[in-house]
Design a protein around this motif. Structure first.
Motif, PDB file in Angstrom:
ATOM      1  N   LYS A  62       0.832  -1.205   0.000  1.00 46.80           N
ATOM      2  CA  LYS A  62       0.000   0.000   0.000  1.00 46.80           C
ATOM      3  C   LYS A  62       0.866   1.255   0.000  1.00 46.80           C
ATOM      4  CE  LYS A  62      -3.749  -0.254   2.290  1.00 46.80           C
ATOM      5  NZ  LYS A  62      -4.762  -0.330   3.375  1.00 46.80           N
ATOM      6  N   LYS A  63       1.932   1.260   0.811  1.00 43.40           N
ATOM      7  CA  LYS A  63       2.819   2.428   0.853  1.00 43.40           C
ATOM      8  C   LYS A  63       3.529   2.627  -0.481  1.00 43.40           C
ATOM      9  CE  LYS A  63       5.053   1.131   4.579  1.00 43.40           C
ATOM     10  NZ  LYS A  63       6.052   1.159   5.680  1.00 43.40           N
ATOM     11  N   ASN A  65       0.757   3.679  -3.180  1.00 42.77           N
ATOM     12  CA  ASN A  65       0.211   5.005  -2.880  1.00 42.77           C
ATOM     13  C   ASN A  65       1.249   6.095  -3.105  1.00 42.77           C
ATOM     14  OD1 ASN A  65      -2.306   4.030  -2.249  1.00 42.77           O
ATOM     15  ND2 ASN A  65      -1.971   4.001  -0.044  1.00 42.77           N
ATOM     16  N   ILE A 108       1.100   6.834  -6.717  1.00 42.04           N
ATOM     17  CA  ILE A 108      -0.120   7.570  -7.054  1.00 42.04           C
ATOM     18  C   ILE A 108       0.045   9.042  -6.673  1.00 42.04           C
ATOM     19  CG2 ILE A 108      -2.555   7.856  -6.477  1.00 42.04           C
ATOM     20  CD1 ILE A 108      -2.758   4.843  -6.191  1.00 42.04           C
ATOM     21  N   CYS A 109       0.629   9.284  -5.492  1.00 43.51           N
ATOM     22  CA  CYS A 109       0.880  10.668  -5.060  1.00 43.51           C
ATOM     23  C   CYS A 109       1.819  11.386  -6.026  1.00 43.51           C
ATOM     24  CB  CYS A 109       1.477  10.677  -3.650  1.00 43.51           C
ATOM     25  SG  CYS A 109       0.318  10.225  -2.346  1.00 43.51           S
TER      26      CYS A 109
END
Length: 227
Positions: free
Chosen positions: A19-20, A23, A26-27
């Protein structure tokens, strides 16, 4: 099993790592798009101001109206290249998680590190631009139009000063975004390296056989790729 962006992860700890990693990318995509938007706005303001000044004041302004859009291909090429590269990096990260691919994770780690350095260089460039524009504004503020066409001189100075003020604000925003980009890229590289070490230690994100079945199912129902 926990799911991250449609990928079923075997272990809860690895799910947090996945997830990290995803994400973070994505950021970065969002930050790159914001940076592209700032560059387009800054270029449009500069080109519009140059065209307006050259049209109103002619040769006396020192600007050429025909050259106002001269740098557009470079701006567009930079925007398209950056957006494509970071989009490919995200897809590569997702593929690495889905297939427990250490080589892809190493590639992501290296690429994110390089992009972080480029973002830091962009930050430095923006700071230098801010200092340069601020210096020009200070010089214009101290300029006195006392001889010749004083009214036209003052009007030209005000127009140029207004453009520089807007460009300075956009450069400040660009510097902030570049700083966030550099941090996020480094964060992504750190997590990619951590994921590589975890897989080397024998941990896995997914079961490859389950991943193949899920891909076949998603190919028939593509809307289920994202929760």
């Amino acid at each position: 099993m926990p799911a991250v962006l449609g990928i079923e992860i075997l272990d809860g700890g690895m799910a947090g790592l996945a997830k990290k990693l995803l994400n973070a990318h994505i950021c970065v995509i969002v930050l790159v798009l914001l940076c592209d938007l700032m560059n387009v706005i800054r270029y449009a303001i500069q080109a519009s101001a140059v065209a307006s000044i050259s049209k109103k004041f002619g040769e006396k302004s020192g600007f050429e109206e025909d050259g106002a859009m001269g740098g557009l291909p470079i701006v567009l090429a930079t925007i398209i290249g950056a957006t494509l590269c970071i989009s490919i990096a995200f897809l590569l990260a997702r593929s690495a998680v889905d297939g427990n691919n250490r080589y892809a994770l190493r590639c992501i780690c290296w690429c994110d590190g390089c992009c972080g350095c480029f973002s830091f260089c962009t930050l430095i460039q923006a700071v230098i631009g801010i200092l340069g524009v601020s210096s020009m504004k200070s010089s214009l503020d101290g300029l006195a139009c006392t001889s010749g066409d004083a009214e036209g001189c003052q009007e030209f100075t005000n127009a140029l000063n207004s453009m520089l003020g807007t460009v300075n604000l956009l450069l400040i925003l660009l510097a902030a975004i570049a700083g966030c980009q550099a941090f996020t890229f480094c964060f992504g590289a750190f997590n990619a390296n951590e994921a590589d070490q975890a897989i080397q230690a024998g941990l896995k994100f997914t079961d490859v056989n389950i991943a193949i079945v899920n891909k076949q199912s998603q190919s028939m129902q593509p809307w289920k790729m994202f929760p």
